[in-house]
Design an enzyme around this catalytic site. Structure first.
Site, PDB file in Angstrom:
ATOM      1  N   GLU A  63       0.861  -1.183   0.000  1.00 38.18           N
ATOM      2  CA  GLU A  63       0.000   0.000   0.000  1.00 38.18           C
ATOM      3  C   GLU A  63       0.894   1.228   0.000  1.00 38.18           C
ATOM      4  O   GLU A  63       1.770   1.368   0.863  1.00 38.18           O
ATOM      5  CB  GLU A  63      -0.941   0.047   1.211  1.00 38.18           C
ATOM      6  CG  GLU A  63      -1.868   1.270   1.129  1.00 38.18           C
ATOM      7  CD  GLU A  63      -2.855   1.452   2.287  1.00 38.18           C
ATOM      8  OE1 GLU A  63      -3.713   2.339   2.181  1.00 38.18           O
ATOM      9  OE2 GLU A  63      -2.752   0.716   3.282  1.00 38.18           O
TER      10      GLU A  63
ATOM     11  N   GLU B 126     -11.577   6.016   4.446  1.00 41.88           N
ATOM     12  CA  GLU B 126     -12.819   5.489   3.851  1.00 41.88           C
ATOM     13  C   GLU B 126     -13.955   5.519   4.863  1.00 41.88           C
ATOM     14  O   GLU B 126     -15.075   5.932   4.543  1.00 41.88           O
ATOM     15  CB  GLU B 126     -12.564   4.047   3.381  1.00 41.88           C
ATOM     16  CG  GLU B 126     -13.745   3.406   2.678  1.00 41.88           C
ATOM     17  CD  GLU B 126     -13.331   2.104   1.996  1.00 41.88           C
ATOM     18  OE1 GLU B 126     -12.140   1.720   2.074  1.00 41.88           O
ATOM     19  OE2 GLU B 126     -14.210   1.487   1.377  1.00 41.88           O
TER      20      GLU B 126
ATOM     21  N   GLU C 285       4.962   4.808   3.519  1.00 46.70           N
ATOM     22  CA  GLU C 285       4.417   6.091   3.999  1.00 46.70           C
ATOM     23  C   GLU C 285       5.575   7.062   4.182  1.00 46.70           C
ATOM     24  O   GLU C 285       6.592   6.715   4.765  1.00 46.70           O
ATOM     25  CB  GLU C 285       3.668   5.863   5.323  1.00 46.70           C
ATOM     26  CG  GLU C 285       3.200   7.124   6.020  1.00 46.70           C
ATOM     27  CD  GLU C 285       2.331   8.024   5.152  1.00 46.70           C
ATOM     28  OE1 GLU C 285       1.310   7.560   4.610  1.00 46.70           O
ATOM     29  OE2 GLU C 285       2.695   9.214   5.002  1.00 46.70           O
TER      30      GLU C 285
ATOM     31  N   LYS D  33      -4.873  21.288  -7.786  1.00 43.64           N
ATOM     32  CA  LYS D  33      -4.408  22.280  -8.768  1.00 43.64           C
ATOM     33  C   LYS D  33      -3.742  21.589  -9.960  1.00 43.64           C
ATOM     34  O   LYS D  33      -2.930  20.681  -9.781  1.00 43.64           O
ATOM     35  CB  LYS D  33      -3.392  23.226  -8.126  1.00 43.64           C
ATOM     36  CG  LYS D  33      -4.025  24.124  -7.083  1.00 43.64           C
ATOM     37  CD  LYS D  33      -3.049  25.154  -6.562  1.00 43.64           C
ATOM     38  CE  LYS D  33      -3.761  26.046  -5.550  1.00 43.64           C
ATOM     39  NZ  LYS D  33      -2.975  26.227  -4.331  1.00 43.64           N
TER      40      LYS D  33
ATOM     41  N   ASP E 160     -12.714   8.976  -2.476  1.00 40.72           N
ATOM     42  CA  ASP E 160     -14.052   9.581  -2.475  1.00 40.72           C
ATOM     43  C   ASP E 160     -14.023  10.865  -3.303  1.00 40.72           C
ATOM     44  O   ASP E 160     -15.042  11.548  -3.400  1.00 40.72           O
ATOM     45  CB  ASP E 160     -14.499   9.916  -1.046  1.00 40.72           C
ATOM     46  CG  ASP E 160     -13.706  11.071  -0.482  1.00 40.72           C
ATOM     47  OD1 ASP E 160     -12.476  11.101  -0.676  1.00 40.72           O
ATOM     48  OD2 ASP E 160     -14.323  11.965   0.134  1.00 40.72           O
TER      49      ASP E 160
ATOM     50  N   ASP F  76       9.381   7.890  -0.152  1.00 37.29           N
ATOM     51  CA  ASP F  76       8.521   8.453  -1.187  1.00 37.29           C
ATOM     52  C   ASP F  76       8.355   7.415  -2.294  1.00 37.29           C
ATOM     53  O   ASP F  76       9.325   6.773  -2.696  1.00 37.29           O
ATOM     54  CB  ASP F  76       9.162   9.718  -1.760  1.00 37.29           C
ATOM     55  CG  ASP F  76       8.170  10.466  -2.637  1.00 37.29           C
ATOM     56  OD1 ASP F  76       7.749   9.917  -3.666  1.00 37.29           O
ATOM     57  OD2 ASP F  76       7.793  11.579  -2.268  1.00 37.29           O
TER      58      ASP F  76
ATOM     59  N   ASP G 184      -3.681  11.696  -1.797  1.00 39.38           N
ATOM     60  CA  ASP G 184      -3.888  13.158  -1.803  1.00 39.38           C
ATOM     61  C   ASP G 184      -4.352  13.607  -3.196  1.00 39.38           C
ATOM     62  O   ASP G 184      -3.745  13.241  -4.189  1.00 39.38           O
ATOM     63  CB  ASP G 184      -2.574  13.852  -1.460  1.00 39.38           C
ATOM     64  CG  ASP G 184      -2.046  13.403  -0.108  1.00 39.38           C
ATOM     65  OD1 ASP G 184      -2.440  13.980   0.897  1.00 39.38           O
ATOM     66  OD2 ASP G 184      -1.244  12.435  -0.074  1.00 39.38           O
TER      67      ASP G 184
HETATM   68  N1  SAH Z   1      -4.379   5.129   2.922  1.00 36.19           N
HETATM   69  C1  SAH Z   1      -4.769   5.800   4.158  1.00 36.19           C
HETATM   70  C2  SAH Z   1      -4.241   7.233   4.227  1.00 36.19           C
HETATM   71  C3  SAH Z   1      -4.693   8.151   3.131  1.00 36.19           C
HETATM   72  S1  SAH Z   1      -3.974   9.771   3.214  1.00 36.19           S
HETATM   73  C4  SAH Z   1      -6.273   5.744   4.293  1.00 36.19           C
HETATM   74  O1  SAH Z   1      -6.955   5.486   3.296  1.00 36.19           O
HETATM   75  O2  SAH Z   1      -6.779   5.951   5.389  1.00 36.19           O
HETATM   76  C5  SAH Z   1      -2.719   9.647   1.970  1.00 36.19           C
HETATM   77  C6  SAH Z   1      -1.378   9.240   2.547  1.00 36.19           C
HETATM   78  O3  SAH Z   1      -0.464   9.081   1.470  1.00 36.19           O
HETATM   79  C7  SAH Z   1      -0.742  10.303   3.455  1.00 36.19           C
HETATM   80  O4  SAH Z   1      -0.439   9.712   4.701  1.00 36.19           O
HETATM   81  C8  SAH Z   1       0.504  10.739   2.711  1.00 36.19           C
HETATM   82  O5  SAH Z   1       1.580  11.053   3.576  1.00 36.19           O
HETATM   83  C9  SAH Z   1       0.815   9.544   1.857  1.00 36.19           C
HETATM   84  N2  SAH Z   1       1.539   9.839   0.613  1.00 36.19           N
HETATM   85  C10 SAH Z   1       1.189  10.755  -0.308  1.00 36.19           C
HETATM   86  N3  SAH Z   1       2.069  10.796  -1.311  1.00 36.19           N
HETATM   87  C11 SAH Z   1       3.012   9.848  -1.032  1.00 36.19           C
HETATM   88  C12 SAH Z   1       4.186   9.410  -1.690  1.00 36.19           C
HETATM   89  N4  SAH Z   1       4.581   9.958  -2.853  1.00 36.19           N
HETATM   90  N5  SAH Z   1       4.904   8.421  -1.131  1.00 36.19           N
HETATM   91  C13 SAH Z   1       4.527   7.889   0.064  1.00 36.19           C
HETATM   92  N6  SAH Z   1       3.425   8.270   0.733  1.00 36.19           N
HETATM   93  C14 SAH Z   1       2.672   9.233   0.208  1.00 36.19           C
END
Ligand code: SAH
Length: 211
Positions: A43, A194, A68, A121, A153, A95, A117
């Site tokens: 994930e 979710e 993460e 934009k 969503d 990342d 995320d």
């Molecule tokens: N999957 C979880 C969290 C969603 S929030 C859920 O559904 O509850 C999105 C998460 O992705 C954030 O914690 C953010 O830090 C992480 N994220 C965003 N871009 C990322 C990247 N390029 N590499 C690793 N993590 C990332």
């Protein structure tokens, strides 16, 4: 997901046995890391890790990697894993763009993107985890018969993804704009986001993509 800065988080992550250090050294050797040759599911943007750990508990024959990039969020996942001690779970504080340095071609069987995320934009479009730039990253590590499963969503991000994913050479083989009221609802494991968004009445979109 961003949480308040937690003092000492960096050090606790450094010291955690559940976080893989120097993951570049694991490239091509994930079977050794897990001690078995089971498929690896990942994930990306795991957040606090509830989804990943629920799946891991239910599917001991699959190895799960949670990626993460934010320490404060990752720490919550580590704390949960310190209680559960699931043998088939590892975390990476990285990342997603760096993943091809850590996984060889075909080493990952499935990638989950949950409530990524939205980066609304236009000028930030290439930061979206379903943009062609990231789909290319997944192509480099995913097995030929592997898949990407994406839930959100955010209707705009979902519409964007339905275009960007095929434009990157992938096929969308399943899609729904209302997962919880669709025939795909059975067996769905909810993520933290979710549950929050569904409680507000937001329909949850899902797609599955293959090459
Ligand atoms: N999957 C979880 C969290 C969603 S929030 C859920 O559904 O509850 C999105 C998460 O992705 C954030 O914690 C953010 O830090 C992480 N994220 C965003 N871009 C990322 C990247 N390029 N590499 C690793 N993590 C990332």
């Amino acid at each position: 997901m961003r949480l308040r800065h937690i003092p000492g988080a960096e050090q606790r992550i450094e010291e955690s046995v559940h976080v893989v250090r120097e993951p570049e050294l694991c490239r091509g050797r994930w079977a050794e890391v897990f001690g078995n040759g089971n498929p690896v599911y990942m994930e990306i943007g795991m957040g606090k890790g509830r989804f990943l750990m629920e799946l891991a508990a239910a599917n001991p024959e699959i190895n799960y990697v949670g990626v993460e990039r934010y320490s404060s969020v990752l720490l919550k996942a580590i704390q949960k894993q310190e209680e559960l001690l699931l043998p088939n779970v590892r975390f990476l504080r990285e990342d997603a763009l760096e993943l091809p340095q850590m996984f060889g071609p075909g080493e990952v069987k499935r990638i989950y993107l949950n409530f990524s995320d939205p980066w609304p934009k236009d000028r930030h479009a290439k930061r979206r985890l379903t943009s062609p730039r990231f789909m290319e990253v997944y192509s480099q590590i995913l097995a030929e018969d592997g898949s990407v499963e994406f839930k959100t969503d955010n209707a705009e991000l979902f519409a964007y993804s339905l275009e960007s994913i095929p434009s990157a050479g992938w096929r969308v083989v399943m899609e729904t704009h209302d997962l919880h009221h669709s025939r795909y609802a059975e067996g769905n494991v909810m993520t933290e986001y979710e549950e929050k968004f569904a409680a507000k009445g937001n329909p949850i979109c899902k797609l599955i993509a293959v090459r």
